[in-house]
Design a protein around this motif. Structure first.
Motif, PDB file in Angstrom:
ATOM      1  N   LEU A  71       0.754  -1.221   0.037  1.00  0.00           N
ATOM      2  CA  LEU A  71       0.198   0.019   0.171  1.00  0.00           C
ATOM      3  C   LEU A  71       1.049   1.447  -0.118  1.00  0.00           C
ATOM      4  N   LEU A  72       1.884   1.250   0.576  1.00  0.00           N
ATOM      5  CA  LEU A  72       3.058   2.491   0.449  1.00  0.00           C
ATOM      6  C   LEU A  72       3.424   2.463  -0.811  1.00  0.00           C
ATOM      7  N   LYS A 114      11.988   1.343   5.197  1.00  0.00           N
ATOM      8  CA  LYS A 114      12.973   1.861   6.493  1.00  0.00           C
ATOM      9  C   LYS A 114      12.236   1.874   7.737  1.00  0.00           C
ATOM     10  N   GLN A 115      11.015   2.023   7.767  1.00  0.00           N
ATOM     11  CA  GLN A 115      10.489   2.288   9.027  1.00  0.00           C
ATOM     12  C   GLN A 115       8.687   1.953   8.789  1.00  0.00           C
ATOM     13  N   PRO A 116       8.241   1.751   9.785  1.00  0.00           N
ATOM     14  CA  PRO A 116       6.735   1.672   9.575  1.00  0.00           C
ATOM     15  C   PRO A 116       6.073   2.719   9.785  1.00  0.00           C
ATOM     16  N   ARG A 142       8.905   8.486  -2.871  1.00  0.00           N
ATOM     17  CA  ARG A 142       9.618   8.293  -1.606  1.00  0.00           C
ATOM     18  C   ARG A 142       8.438   8.453  -0.662  1.00  0.00           C
ATOM     19  N   VAL A 143       8.363   8.061   0.234  1.00  0.00           N
ATOM     20  CA  VAL A 143       7.523   8.286   1.529  1.00  0.00           C
ATOM     21  C   VAL A 143       8.127   8.774   2.903  1.00  0.00           C
ATOM     22  N   GLU A 144       8.015   9.801   3.305  1.00  0.00           N
ATOM     23  CA  GLU A 144       8.681  10.640   4.451  1.00  0.00           C
ATOM     24  C   GLU A 144       7.566  10.803   5.561  1.00  0.00           C
ATOM     25  N   LEU A 145       8.152  10.427   6.735  1.00  0.00           N
ATOM     26  CA  LEU A 145       7.241  10.772   8.102  1.00  0.00           C
ATOM     27  C   LEU A 145       8.100  11.421   8.956  1.00  0.00           C
ATOM     28  N   ALA A 151       9.852   4.863   2.947  1.00  0.00           N
ATOM     29  CA  ALA A 151      10.222   4.017   1.818  1.00  0.00           C
ATOM     30  C   ALA A 151      10.415   4.646   0.555  1.00  0.00           C
ATOM     31  N   SER A 152      10.881   3.974  -0.436  1.00  0.00           N
ATOM     32  CA  SER A 152      11.524   4.499  -1.772  1.00  0.00           C
ATOM     33  C   SER A 152      11.278   3.613  -2.819  1.00  0.00           C
TER      34      SER A 152
END
Length: 162
Positions: A71-72, A114-116, A142-145, A151-152
């Protein structure tokens, strides 16, 4: 476009209605809540607010809900699709046409996690257009939090009219 910088920023936001006009996805597979900024042909930043009521939260995993990696990837692909739409709209120098094309996902390269991401989080999906080659749009996403990489992936899609 307006010369007032605050007006320009407001014009670079796409709300949920604008997203639904561009993407065919609907609940529970619409994974973008708002586009917070973009530059056609270059990049787009979008956000998804994660709720404990997400369909996957009860089963992935019952003791600690974690957003599934697939889903990411889908959220990154939707951000890339939105960037392709706003880029195509800017090239045509018009608003979205009445018969919008579809952008199909055709490849995912080098996906890394990289992280949940958990309920209560608001991850940002960032898409950057690398190039378009023979009808294939190539993106880095990429996904950043909280300014940390989650994630990338490399995302490839193609445009088709309905």
């Amino acid at each position: 476009m307006s010369s007032d910088p605050s007006q320009q920023a407001a014009e670079r936001v796409i709300n949920l209605d604008g997203i639904k006009r561009r993407l065919p996805h609907r609940y529970p597979f619409l994974l973008i809540d708002r586009v917070v900024d973009y530059s056609p042909g270059e990049w787009l930043r979008a956000v998804k607010n994660i709720s404990a009521n997400e369909p996957w939260a009860a089963g992935h995993f019952p003791d600690r809900a974690i957003m599934p990696g697939v889903l990411l990837v889908e959220a990154m692909a939707q951000a890339c699709g939105l960037l392709a739409f706003v880029t195509d709209e800017a090239r045509a120098d018009t608003e979205m046409p009445s018969e919008a094309p579809l952008f199909y996902l055709v490849g995912v390269d080098d996906a890394r996690f990289k992280q949940p991401v958990e309920p209560g989080d608001s991850p940002h999906m960032v898409a950057s257009l690398e190039r378009v080659v023979r009808g294939i749009w190539l993106f880095k996403a990429r996904v950043e939090l909280n300014d940390r990489l989650v994630a990338s992936a490399g995302i490839r899609c193609t445009m088709r009219t309905m």
